[in-house]
Motif scaffolding. Structure first.
Motif, PDB file in Angstrom:
ATOM      1  N   VAL A  31       0.857  -1.185   0.000  1.00 36.36           N
ATOM      2  CA  VAL A  31       0.000   0.000   0.000  1.00 36.36           C
ATOM      3  C   VAL A  31       0.894   1.236   0.000  1.00 36.36           C
ATOM      4  O   VAL A  31       1.891   1.291   0.726  1.00 36.36           O
ATOM      5  CB  VAL A  31      -0.926   0.008   1.235  1.00 36.36           C
ATOM      6  N   THR A  32       0.547   2.221  -0.821  1.00 37.59           N
ATOM      7  CA  THR A  32       1.255   3.494  -0.838  1.00 37.59           C
ATOM      8  C   THR A  32       0.415   4.538  -0.106  1.00 37.59           C
ATOM      9  O   THR A  32      -0.719   4.818  -0.518  1.00 37.59           O
ATOM     10  CB  THR A  32       1.526   3.968  -2.274  1.00 37.59           C
ATOM     11  N   PHE A  33       0.980   5.088   0.960  1.00 36.29           N
ATOM     12  CA  PHE A  33       0.326   6.166   1.689  1.00 36.29           C
ATOM     13  C   PHE A  33       0.841   7.509   1.169  1.00 36.29           C
ATOM     14  O   PHE A  33       2.014   7.660   0.836  1.00 36.29           O
ATOM     15  CB  PHE A  33       0.603   6.050   3.189  1.00 36.29           C
ATOM     16  N   ASN A  34      -0.060   8.488   1.111  1.00 36.46           N
ATOM     17  CA  ASN A  34       0.276   9.824   0.602  1.00 36.46           C
ATOM     18  C   ASN A  34       0.984   9.728  -0.753  1.00 36.46           C
ATOM     19  O   ASN A  34       2.112  10.205  -0.932  1.00 36.46           O
ATOM     20  CB  ASN A  34       1.175  10.574   1.600  1.00 36.46           C
ATOM     21  N   PRO A  35       0.360   9.110  -1.727  1.00 39.38           N
ATOM     22  CA  PRO A  35       1.045   8.886  -3.013  1.00 39.38           C
ATOM     23  C   PRO A  35       1.188  10.173  -3.825  1.00 39.38           C
ATOM     24  O   PRO A  35       0.360  11.083  -3.751  1.00 39.38           O
ATOM     25  CB  PRO A  35       0.107   7.906  -3.725  1.00 39.38           C
ATOM     26  N   ILE A  80      -3.653   1.065  -3.402  1.00 33.81           N
ATOM     27  CA  ILE A  80      -3.512  -0.370  -3.123  1.00 33.81           C
ATOM     28  C   ILE A  80      -2.950  -1.005  -4.385  1.00 33.81           C
ATOM     29  O   ILE A  80      -3.594  -1.002  -5.430  1.00 33.81           O
ATOM     30  CB  ILE A  80      -4.879  -0.973  -2.734  1.00 33.81           C
ATOM     31  N   ARG A  81      -1.751  -1.575  -4.279  1.00 34.46           N
ATOM     32  CA  ARG A  81      -1.014  -1.957  -5.487  1.00 34.46           C
ATOM     33  C   ARG A  81      -0.857  -3.471  -5.623  1.00 34.46           C
ATOM     34  O   ARG A  81      -0.707  -4.193  -4.636  1.00 34.46           O
ATOM     35  CB  ARG A  81       0.361  -1.285  -5.491  1.00 34.46           C
ATOM     36  N   PHE A  82      -0.846  -3.892  -6.884  1.00 31.68           N
ATOM     37  CA  PHE A  82      -0.637  -5.293  -7.227  1.00 31.68           C
ATOM     38  C   PHE A  82       0.042  -5.340  -8.587  1.00 31.68           C
ATOM     39  O   PHE A  82      -0.274  -4.548  -9.480  1.00 31.68           O
ATOM     40  CB  PHE A  82      -1.964  -6.060  -7.252  1.00 31.68           C
ATOM     41  N   ALA A 116      -0.461  -0.989 -15.352  1.00 33.98           N
ATOM     42  CA  ALA A 116      -0.393   0.147 -14.410  1.00 33.98           C
ATOM     43  C   ALA A 116      -1.764   0.406 -13.799  1.00 33.98           C
ATOM     44  O   ALA A 116      -2.198   1.554 -13.643  1.00 33.98           O
ATOM     45  CB  ALA A 116       0.141   1.392 -15.114  1.00 33.98           C
ATOM     46  N   ILE A 117      -2.439  -0.668 -13.444  1.00 31.63           N
ATOM     47  CA  ILE A 117      -3.768  -0.581 -12.840  1.00 31.63           C
ATOM     48  C   ILE A 117      -3.636  -0.823 -11.342  1.00 31.63           C
ATOM     49  O   ILE A 117      -2.869  -1.684 -10.902  1.00 31.63           O
ATOM     50  CB  ILE A 117      -4.720  -1.611 -13.467  1.00 31.63           C
ATOM     51  N   TYR A 118      -4.407  -0.092 -10.554  1.00 28.93           N
ATOM     52  CA  TYR A 118      -4.409  -0.286  -9.109  1.00 28.93           C
ATOM     53  C   TYR A 118      -5.724   0.233  -8.546  1.00 28.93           C
ATOM     54  O   TYR A 118      -6.509   0.891  -9.243  1.00 28.93           O
ATOM     55  CB  TYR A 118      -3.218   0.426  -8.448  1.00 28.93           C
ATOM     56  N   LEU A 119      -5.971  -0.067  -7.290  1.00 31.70           N
ATOM     57  CA  LEU A 119      -7.100   0.483  -6.543  1.00 31.70           C
ATOM     58  C   LEU A 119      -6.611   1.731  -5.810  1.00 31.70           C
ATOM     59  O   LEU A 119      -5.512   1.721  -5.244  1.00 31.70           O
ATOM     60  CB  LEU A 119      -7.621  -0.529  -5.527  1.00 31.70           C
ATOM     61  N   HIS A 120      -7.424   2.782  -5.793  1.00 31.04           N
ATOM     62  CA  HIS A 120      -6.944   3.983  -5.115  1.00 31.04           C
ATOM     63  C   HIS A 120      -8.099   4.867  -4.647  1.00 31.04           C
ATOM     64  O   HIS A 120      -9.241   4.748  -5.084  1.00 31.04           O
ATOM     65  CB  HIS A 120      -5.996   4.773  -6.027  1.00 31.04           C
TER      66      HIS A 120
END
Length: 583
Positions: free
Chosen positions: A377-381, A450-452, A457-461
């Protein structure tokens, strides 16, 4: 006799050509139960029918490729399975009991309840061949040909029920739903174990997905076919919006249609007024159909109501096929994004413990269908603007508004990562530039990503565009999935009530730093496409096919299989039983 010999059983020559061909089932990547040499090294069987079967199959052993498993989707080569099946049983006939054949024919006919086409399996030809053999003394070659035809049809039908008729990797070159944990060898062996136990019907009962959702789709299909057989549901006159308070014949049609769909209780006396009951029923229908639930039957609502029942039957069939592709993946803990349904859910131990609305890609920037694993997970992206969005979306805004970049806290970087002054850039001919938006509440990715791993280059955000979650049509992003309540999902993904509870997540965000935090356990994520839903009471309800994917699946479902034609003449002349009239 001429009429009889024109009827059926498999041509030896045709059957050999058909076995070598592999294309008849549209299935790729053969999965062998044994090696090609096994069939060649078998001891010659004593049974004369077995000898006939071996004579057909053994020379073909080297015509098949070695074991292959598709990295995208495992498919079973039916012809390889037929050969291996007989090799393992010493080429003995498998369909010597009339009761087994009767179960096979009955079960093939019942595949329609799963949205398949029984005509694919040439039931009448198999039944005719069995009847003909019962009226004469068939030659070993004829018995062998019939046995192999029954086996081929048996395994073809069961694999369609188990894994689908259409190969999704042929529809989508990026398909990567690998059926990990589902061993095709085990499937096939279970099918043949049921045959050996003379319980063919059990094999057909156990082949389709056993999940409740599949059973509900099956029931919904049967109900729609009942509506069709009764003449379909009534049509509502289009052209004028129907509104509360109106009293005319079109409202009467609307009421009748809502009753037929289960949205309105039937009335003893037909009514034509648009009253509160109709308003509530229309709102419920609109909500289920992803239309604006305003209680007014406008053009979009009337068009949806007037979709023919035959089209809805096909829509259910398409989604039952998708269920056969994917339901085996829905086990344990996983996240599933329902693209056409604009929603996401987290499942744990097979139960949904969290749901949220999402925004997905626009039709011309569609969210792809694939599986992966959430890893961090990336916080404050920060947000690095993708090239497509830069060219198609941002450059026109920058050219028309010199203050656009500053207003959106977007920095311009050169190839070395140095910050450039936007005023010194030739925006009519930009070269080697990267645009990066600073972290913050108005960042396009919001507070968290939220990365996978994936190739898109698709992710949930998170997203600052929260007003769009209230819209019924939410195909509004550039491909990624915007989540309405992402911090709730992050907390559940970490599953650590001490360090990563709601307060811990807020503290992480409050420090303002852009940080990647790995999950303690990877969580599977599936981006899937379904154009039906199930209501709380198990009714099938329908979604718009926002990307137009249903058409190709339906075409594949309706494409006839090329099973061999039954022809007695090439299998040898039958010996007619006493009393049989010769032609």
């Amino acid at each position: 006799m001429v009429q009889l010999t024109r009827l059926f059983v498999i041509s030896r020559v045709f059957f050999m050509v058909f076995l070598i061909s592999g294309a008849a089932q549209g299935q790729t990547s053969p999965i062998m139960l044994s090696s090609p040499a096994d069939a060649m090294n078998e001891t010659a069987p004593d049974d004369i029918v077995a000898q006939a079967i071996q004579a057909e199959l053994a020379p073909l052993a080297t015509a098949f490729p070695p074991l292959l498993t598709s990295p995208r989707h495992q498919r079973v080569d039916v012809n390889r399975v037929v050969m291996d099946f007989y090799s393992h049983r010493g080429y003995r006939a498998a369909w010597s009991h009339d009761s087994d054949v009767a179960q096979l024919l009955k079960s093939l006919g019942e595949t329609q309840v799963d949205g398949l086409d029984p005509a694919d399996f040439r039931i009448a030809e198999l039944a005719g061949a069995q009847t003909l053999m019962q009226s004469m003394v068939p030659t070993p070659a004829q018995r062998a040909a019939f046995d192999m035809a029954a086996t081929h049809t048996f395994i073809t039908a069961l694999l369609q029920l188990r894994r689908g008729k259409v190969d999704p990797s042929r529809l989508d070159m990026h398909w990567n739903f690998d059926p990990v944990g589902v061993d095709p060898r085990a499937d096939v062996n279970n099918f043949f174990a049921a045959l050996d136990n003379h319980d063919v019907a059990r094999a057909f009962a156990q082949a389709p997905p056993q999940e409740a959702i599949y059973g509900s789709l099956r029931m919904g299909l049967a109900q729609l076919r009942t509506v069709r057989d009764r003449g379909g549901w009534p049509k509502v006159a289009e052209g004028e919006s129907l509104k509360p308070g109106m009293d005319n014949a079109a409202v009467g049609q609307l009421r009748t249609r809502l009753v037929a769909g289960g949205y309105l209780a039937p009335q003893r006396t037909p009514r034509t007024i648009y009253d509160d009951a109709v308003i509530a029923a229309v709102k419920k229908y609109q909500s289920e159909q992803y239309l604006g639930a305003d209680g007014v039957a406008g053009a979009a609502t009337l068009a949806a109501l007037n979709v023919p029942v035959e089209a809805r039957i096909d829509q259910v069939r398409v989604n039952m096929e998708r269920a056969r592709w994917l339901l085996y993946k829905l086990q344990g803990t996983f996240v599933i994004v329902d693209i056409a349904g604009y929603k996401v859910a987290l499942y744990r131990d097979g139960k949904a413990i969290w749901r949220s609305r999402v925004q997905v890609g626009k039709p011309y920037r569609s969210t792809p269908v694939f599986q992966s694993e959430i890893t961090y997970v990336t916080f404050n992206p920060t947000w690095t603007v993708p090239p497509t969005i830069l060219v198609q979306d941002m450059l026109p805004k920058i050219r028309s508004n010199p203050g656009y970049l500053a207003a959106n806290r977007i920095r311009v970087l050169d190839r070395e990562g140095n910050v450039l002054d936007p005023a010194g850039v030739d925006w009519d001919h930009p070269r080697g530039l990267t645009l990066r938006q600073d972290a913050g509440a108005e960042n396009s990715l919001g507070q968290v990503v939220i990365r996978f791993p994936n190739d898109y280059a698709i992710y949930l955000h998170d997203t600052p565009h929260r007003e769009l979650f209230a819209k019924p049509f939410r195909a509004t992003s550039s491909g990624c999935i915007r989540v309405e309540n992402p911090l709730q999902l992050v907390e559940l993904l970490f599953n650590d009530p001490v360090r990563w509870n709601a307060a811990g997540i807020q503290a992480q965000l409050a420090n303002g730093k852009t940080e990647n935090i790995k999950l303690p356990v990877k969580v599977p994520v599936l981006l899937a496409y379904w154009t039906v839903d199930l209501s709380n009471d198990g009714r099938v309800i329908f979604k718009p096919d926002i990307y137009g994917y249903d058409t190709a699946v339906l075409r594949g479902l309706n494409k006839p299989l090329k099973l061999p034609i039954l022809d007695w003449q090439r299998a040898g002349s039958p010996a007619v039983v006493a009393g049989q009239n010769q032609q």
